[in-house]
Design a protein around this motif. Structure first.
Motif, short mmCIF file in Angstrom:
data_model
loop_
_atom_site.label_atom_id
_atom_site.label_comp_id
_atom_site.label_asym_id
_atom_site.label_seq_id
_atom_site.Cartn_x
_atom_site.Cartn_y
_atom_site.Cartn_z
N LEU A 19 0.82 -1.21 0.00
CA LEU A 19 0.00 0.00 0.00
C LEU A 19 0.86 1.26 0.00
O LEU A 19 0.59 2.21 -0.75
CB LEU A 19 -0.95 0.00 1.20
N ALA A 20 1.90 1.30 0.81
CA ALA A 20 2.77 2.48 0.85
C ALA A 20 3.43 2.71 -0.50
O ALA A 20 3.44 3.85 -1.01
CB ALA A 20 3.84 2.31 1.93
N ILE A 21 3.94 1.66 -1.13
CA ILE A 21 4.58 1.81 -2.43
C ILE A 21 3.56 2.25 -3.47
O ILE A 21 3.84 3.14 -4.29
CB ILE A 21 5.29 0.50 -2.84
N GLN A 22 2.37 1.68 -3.45
CA GLN A 22 1.34 2.07 -4.41
C GLN A 22 0.97 3.55 -4.25
O GLN A 22 0.82 4.27 -5.24
CB GLN A 22 0.08 1.21 -4.23
N GLU A 23 0.82 4.00 -3.02
CA GLU A 23 0.44 5.40 -2.78
C GLU A 23 1.56 6.35 -3.21
O GLU A 23 1.29 7.40 -3.79
CB GLU A 23 0.06 5.62 -1.32
N VAL A 24 2.82 5.99 -2.95
CA VAL A 24 3.94 6.84 -3.38
C VAL A 24 3.97 6.90 -4.91
O VAL A 24 4.16 7.96 -5.49
CB VAL A 24 5.28 6.33 -2.82
N ARG A 25 3.75 5.78 -5.55
CA ARG A 25 3.76 5.75 -7.02
C ARG A 25 2.61 6.57 -7.61
O ARG A 25 2.73 7.10 -8.71
CB ARG A 25 3.70 4.32 -7.53
N LYS A 26 1.49 6.66 -6.90
CA LYS A 26 0.38 7.50 -7.37
C LYS A 26 0.75 8.97 -7.34
O LYS A 26 0.22 9.77 -8.10
CB LYS A 26 -0.87 7.29 -6.50
N GLY A 27 1.61 9.33 -6.40
CA GLY A 27 2.07 10.71 -6.29
C GLY A 27 0.93 11.66 -5.96
O GLY A 27 0.16 11.43 -5.03
#
Length: 122
Positions: A44-52
């Motif tokens: 989830l953290a990686i997905q949210e960072v990638r969403k920017g």
């Protein structure tokens, strides 16, 4: 480099993961790392960072701080790691349960984590 810190006023696992990513990036900048691979076992953290900027999560201000920090590196990919490959990071994070508020080890692992044979038993 490895580090552990006590965080206060943390309301969620995602918030803790994002703070860990951001503070790890700040530490890397302090030692003038030019390239960095940010790894987290939190998908989830990686997905949210990638969403920017498109992230709608409650902690989007942290994501923007992470992205602002990432431009200071020549390369800074964000990678999700499997839980099984994260035993060392889990062992280091356990040191944050110690009385000190934060600790940093440069070029080595914390004394309690140095025995790699013990990592397999965590």
């Amino acid at each position: 480099m490895s580090a552990a810190a006590k965080l206060t006023r943390i309301d969620s696992v995602l918030q803790a993961e994002l703070y860990a990513i951001f503070h790890g990036m700040e530490r890397a900048l302090e030692v003038t790392q030019q390239t960095l691979v940010v790894e987290s076992d939190s998908l989830l953290a990686i997905q949210e960072v990638r969403k920017g900027q498109r992230s709608m999560c409650e902690w989007s201000h942290l994501i923007l701080d992470i992205l602002d920090c990432s431009v200071d590196f020549t390369s800074c990919p964000f990678v999700q790691t499997g839980r099984a490959g994260n035993k060392l990071a889990d062992a280091v994070s356990r040191t944050s349960l110690l009385p000190q508020s934060s600790m940093v080890w440069s070029g080595s692992l914390p004394p309690d984590v140095c025995n790699m044979d013990s990592i397999g038993h965590l």
